[in-house]
Design a protein around this motif. Structure first.
Motif, PDB file in Angstrom:
ATOM      1  N   ASP A  66       0.831  -1.212   0.000  1.00  0.00           N
ATOM      2  CA  ASP A  66       0.000   0.000   0.000  1.00  0.00           C
ATOM      3  C   ASP A  66       0.867   1.264   0.000  1.00  0.00           C
ATOM      4  OD1 ASP A  66       0.420   1.051   2.837  1.00  0.00           O
ATOM      5  OD2 ASP A  66      -0.308  -0.974   3.274  1.00  0.00           O
ATOM      6  N   ASP A  67       0.233   2.395  -0.346  1.00  0.00           N
ATOM      7  CA  ASP A  67       0.959   3.665  -0.512  1.00  0.00           C
ATOM      8  C   ASP A  67       1.784   4.032   0.715  1.00  0.00           C
ATOM      9  OD1 ASP A  67       0.179   4.275  -3.135  1.00  0.00           O
ATOM     10  OD2 ASP A  67      -1.771   4.962  -2.451  1.00  0.00           O
ATOM     11  N   LYS A  68       1.177   3.866   1.914  1.00  0.00           N
ATOM     12  CA  LYS A  68       1.870   4.279   3.151  1.00  0.00           C
ATOM     13  C   LYS A  68       3.122   3.427   3.382  1.00  0.00           C
ATOM     14  CE  LYS A  68       0.892   5.598   7.938  1.00  0.00           C
ATOM     15  NZ  LYS A  68       2.154   5.130   8.469  1.00  0.00           N
ATOM     16  N   SER A  69       2.979   2.107   3.235  1.00  0.00           N
ATOM     17  CA  SER A  69       4.136   1.210   3.420  1.00  0.00           C
ATOM     18  C   SER A  69       5.171   1.426   2.325  1.00  0.00           C
ATOM     19  CB  SER A  69       3.690  -0.257   3.410  1.00  0.00           C
ATOM     20  OG  SER A  69       2.792  -0.512   4.467  1.00  0.00           O
ATOM     21  N   TYR A  70       4.688   1.765   1.117  1.00  0.00           N
ATOM     22  CA  TYR A  70       5.604   1.959  -0.011  1.00  0.00           C
ATOM     23  C   TYR A  70       6.523   3.153   0.224  1.00  0.00           C
ATOM     24  CZ  TYR A  70       7.334   2.120  -4.789  1.00  0.00           C
ATOM     25  OH  TYR A  70       8.155   2.118  -5.891  1.00  0.00           O
ATOM     26  N   GLU A  71       6.003   4.177   0.901  1.00  0.00           N
ATOM     27  CA  GLU A  71       6.821   5.374   1.186  1.00  0.00           C
ATOM     28  C   GLU A  71       8.058   5.036   2.007  1.00  0.00           C
ATOM     29  OE1 GLU A  71       4.655   8.598   2.912  1.00  0.00           O
ATOM     30  OE2 GLU A  71       3.363   8.848   1.159  1.00  0.00           O
ATOM     31  N   THR A  72       7.937   4.000   2.841  1.00  0.00           N
ATOM     32  CA  THR A  72       9.066   3.633   3.712  1.00  0.00           C
ATOM     33  C   THR A  72       9.712   2.300   3.297  1.00  0.00           C
ATOM     34  OG1 THR A  72       7.519   2.596   5.271  1.00  0.00           O
ATOM     35  CG2 THR A  72       8.144   4.886   5.710  1.00  0.00           C
ATOM     36  N   LEU A  73       9.346   1.802   2.102  1.00  0.00           N
ATOM     37  CA  LEU A  73       9.929   0.538   1.632  1.00  0.00           C
ATOM     38  C   LEU A  73      11.413   0.742   1.339  1.00  0.00           C
ATOM     39  CD1 LEU A  73       8.560  -2.290   0.960  1.00  0.00           C
ATOM     40  CD2 LEU A  73       8.967  -1.672  -1.416  1.00  0.00           C
ATOM     41  N   GLN A  74      12.224  -0.155   1.826  1.00  0.00           N
ATOM     42  CA  GLN A  74      13.680  -0.007   1.707  1.00  0.00           C
ATOM     43  C   GLN A  74      14.289  -1.196   0.951  1.00  0.00           C
ATOM     44  OE1 GLN A  74      14.233   0.362   5.914  1.00  0.00           O
ATOM     45  NE2 GLN A  74      13.012   2.221   5.820  1.00  0.00           N
ATOM     46  N   LYS A 133      -0.769 -11.508  -8.780  1.00  0.00           N
ATOM     47  CA  LYS A 133      -0.719 -10.567  -7.652  1.00  0.00           C
ATOM     48  C   LYS A 133      -0.440 -11.305  -6.355  1.00  0.00           C
ATOM     49  CE  LYS A 133      -3.975  -7.506  -9.896  1.00  0.00           C
ATOM     50  NZ  LYS A 133      -5.372  -7.100  -9.959  1.00  0.00           N
ATOM     51  N   LYS A 134       0.484 -10.756  -5.595  1.00  0.00           N
ATOM     52  CA  LYS A 134       0.817 -11.310  -4.278  1.00  0.00           C
ATOM     53  C   LYS A 134       0.948 -10.162  -3.286  1.00  0.00           C
ATOM     54  CE  LYS A 134       3.693 -15.119  -6.108  1.00  0.00           C
ATOM     55  NZ  LYS A 134       2.951 -16.303  -5.690  1.00  0.00           N
ATOM     56  N   LYS A 135       0.956 -10.498  -2.019  1.00  0.00           N
ATOM     57  CA  LYS A 135       1.239  -9.497  -0.984  1.00  0.00           C
ATOM     58  C   LYS A 135       2.558  -9.886  -0.314  1.00  0.00           C
ATOM     59  CE  LYS A 135      -3.452  -7.986   0.102  1.00  0.00           C
ATOM     60  NZ  LYS A 135      -3.428  -7.054  -0.974  1.00  0.00           N
ATOM     61  N   ALA A 136       3.239  -8.901   0.272  1.00  0.00           N
ATOM     62  CA  ALA A 136       4.506  -9.184   0.958  1.00  0.00           C
ATOM     63  C   ALA A 136       4.289 -10.231   2.058  1.00  0.00           C
ATOM     64  CB  ALA A 136       5.088  -7.907   1.534  1.00  0.00           C
ATOM     65  N   THR A 137       3.109 -10.155   2.722  1.00  0.00           N
ATOM     66  CA  THR A 137       2.814 -11.117   3.808  1.00  0.00           C
ATOM     67  C   THR A 137       2.688 -12.544   3.273  1.00  0.00           C
ATOM     68  OG1 THR A 137       0.508 -10.420   3.571  1.00  0.00           O
ATOM     69  CG2 THR A 137       1.719  -9.515   5.437  1.00  0.00           C
ATOM     70  N   ASP A 138       2.218 -12.687   2.008  1.00  0.00           N
ATOM     71  CA  ASP A 138       2.123 -14.025   1.395  1.00  0.00           C
ATOM     72  C   ASP A 138       3.508 -14.666   1.309  1.00  0.00           C
ATOM     73  OD1 ASP A 138      -0.532 -13.427   0.954  1.00  0.00           O
ATOM     74  OD2 ASP A 138      -0.265 -12.896  -1.160  1.00  0.00           O
ATOM     75  N   LEU A 139       4.524 -13.801   1.182  1.00  0.00           N
ATOM     76  CA  LEU A 139       5.901 -14.286   1.047  1.00  0.00           C
ATOM     77  C   LEU A 139       6.620 -14.336   2.400  1.00  0.00           C
ATOM     78  CD1 LEU A 139       6.710 -12.125  -2.091  1.00  0.00           C
ATOM     79  CD2 LEU A 139       6.366 -14.598  -2.101  1.00  0.00           C
ATOM     80  N   GLY A 140       5.886 -13.975   3.446  1.00  0.00           N
ATOM     81  CA  GLY A 140       6.480 -13.985   4.793  1.00  0.00           C
ATOM     82  C   GLY A 140       7.478 -12.867   5.014  1.00  0.00           C
ATOM     83  N   VAL A 141       7.280 -11.735   4.295  1.00  0.00           N
ATOM     84  CA  VAL A 141       8.206 -10.602   4.440  1.00  0.00           C
ATOM     85  C   VAL A 141       7.512  -9.461   5.176  1.00  0.00           C
ATOM     86  CG1 VAL A 141       9.619  -8.883   3.217  1.00  0.00           C
ATOM     87  CG2 VAL A 141       9.462 -11.212   2.330  1.00  0.00           C
ATOM     88  N   ASP A 142       8.156  -8.996   6.230  1.00  0.00           N
ATOM     89  CA  ASP A 142       7.655  -7.875   7.028  1.00  0.00           C
ATOM     90  C   ASP A 142       8.210  -6.584   6.426  1.00  0.00           C
ATOM     91  OD1 ASP A 142       7.238  -5.959   8.998  1.00  0.00           O
ATOM     92  OD2 ASP A 142       8.772  -6.755  10.339  1.00  0.00           O
ATOM     93  N   VAL A 143       7.317  -5.670   6.030  1.00  0.00           N
ATOM     94  CA  VAL A 143       7.784  -4.434   5.380  1.00  0.00           C
ATOM     95  C   VAL A 143       7.767  -3.230   6.341  1.00  0.00           C
ATOM     96  CG1 VAL A 143       7.254  -5.141   3.026  1.00  0.00           C
ATOM     97  CG2 VAL A 143       5.493  -3.988   4.362  1.00  0.00           C
ATOM     98  N   GLU A 144       7.805  -3.517   7.638  1.00  0.00           N
ATOM     99  CA  GLU A 144       7.908  -2.417   8.610  1.00  0.00           C
ATOM    100  C   GLU A 144       9.206  -1.653   8.365  1.00  0.00           C
ATOM    101  OE1 GLU A 144       6.045  -1.135  11.400  1.00  0.00           O
ATOM    102  OE2 GLU A 144       4.532  -2.136  10.166  1.00  0.00           O
ATOM    103  N   PRO A 145       9.159  -0.314   8.410  1.00  0.00           N
ATOM    104  CA  PRO A 145      10.392   0.452   8.128  1.00  0.00           C
ATOM    105  C   PRO A 145      11.486   0.208   9.167  1.00  0.00           C
ATOM    106  CG  PRO A 145       8.636   1.912   8.888  1.00  0.00           C
ATOM    107  CD  PRO A 145       8.017   0.565   8.679  1.00  0.00           C
ATOM    108  N   ARG A 146      12.713   0.156   8.689  1.00  0.00           N
ATOM    109  CA  ARG A 146      13.873  -0.010   9.581  1.00  0.00           C
ATOM    110  C   ARG A 146      14.549   1.333   9.862  1.00  0.00           C
ATOM    111  NH1 ARG A 146      11.648  -4.341   9.022  1.00  0.00           N
ATOM    112  NH2 ARG A 146      12.623  -6.391   9.099  1.00  0.00           N
ATOM    113  N   ILE A 147      14.214   2.322   9.030  1.00  0.00           N
ATOM    114  CA  ILE A 147      14.791   3.654   9.236  1.00  0.00           C
ATOM    115  C   ILE A 147      13.671   4.681   9.151  1.00  0.00           C
ATOM    116  CG2 ILE A 147      17.080   3.085   8.294  1.00  0.00           C
ATOM    117  CD1 ILE A 147      16.250   4.499   5.710  1.00  0.00           C
TER     118      ILE A 147
END
Length: 255
Positions: A92-100, A208-222
């Motif tokens: 989503d847009d909000k998570s994409y802004e902080t995707l690293q 179409k997939k979601k990051a969660t489907d792949l077991g990846v947490d997209v919480e920002p690290r910075i």
């Protein structure tokens, strides 16, 4: 026909010809209503994958883009250039802004394993954040060799010979497949998608997939504290002669 399966990263970025403007809150750049396109280095990566298929070395090219719905336009460009199918990992847009890059690398590594990929090709960097680190981290997560800043790629059997652009000139390395490659500017000249191929691309599948489907947490690290425009250049001054130039430089303390 070769049996290689190639995964290509395709990032949607603000078009290279657009003048970037910083948001008033200085937390990023303005993206709304701004022209976007496929990252130029990723375009080179797609072109290289297509050339490997044309040489009968590759069997399938899978393009992947990570981000909001608009990324599907970027994937259609890759499909029109010659990718066989595409995967859109929705963020989503909000998570994409902080995707690293670490998130991107984890997603690419998971997809490479799921899709039984032999070669991952990405652009050496995206022209928006200039991180130049996704290829390196993807290779590390997979435990594969990496050939970054590639300006020439030759694949024979399970061996790849890659010429790399390094500070002192060129370096040629030999790697075993599976392999992660990052494309530099001089690797090739990407083709223009023809109208028939653009029409065909509309019918090619986008999974179409979601990051969660792949077991990846997209919480920002910075956290981005501030984005600043570079200082504006001062206007130059004209001088009549070399002596005037030297006097001017002395006055400014430059010599």
């Amino acid at each position: 026909m070769g049996s290689l399966r190639i995964l290509v990263g395709c990032k949607r970025v603000i078009d290279y010809a657009v003048k970037i403007r910083v948001k008033p809150d200085k937390r990023g750049v303005i993206t709304e209503g701004v022209k976007h396109s496929l990252n130029p280095f990723d375009e080179i990566a797609i072109e290289e994958a297509v050339r490997l298929k044309e040489k009968k070395l590759a069997q399938e090219i899978v393009a992947v883009s990570i981000g909001p719905t608009a990324c599907q336009e970027t994937l259609r460009t890759a499909l029109a250039m010659g990718a066989d199918r595409a995967i859109h990992v929705e963020v989503d847009d909000k998570s994409y802004e902080t995707l690293q890059p670490i998130h991107v690398s984890k997603i690419l590594a998971k997809l490479a394993a799921q899709e039984k990929i032999d070669v991952v090709i990405v652009g050496k960097q995206a022209i928006d954040d200039d991180s130049n680190s996704s290829a390196q981290m993807t290779a590390s997560l997979l435990g594969w060799p990496q050939a970054t800043n590639a300006s020439k790629v030759d694949i024979s059997g399970t061996d790849a010979t890659v010429t790399r652009e390094v500070d002192g000139g060129l370096e040629t390395i030999k790697c075993k497949l599976p392999l992660v490659i990052s494309a530099d500017l001089r690797l090739n000249e990407p083709r223009y998608a023809t109208l028939p191929n653009i029409m065909k691309a509309k019918k090619k599948p986008i999974d179409k997939k979601k990051a969660t489907d792949l077991g990846v947490d997209v919480e920002p690290r910075i956290e981005i504290l501030s984005v600043e425009e570079p200082p504006k250049r001062e206007a130059g001054t004209k001088v009549e002669s070399v002596d005037d130039l030297l006097n001017k430089l002395k006055q400014l303390g430059r010599i």
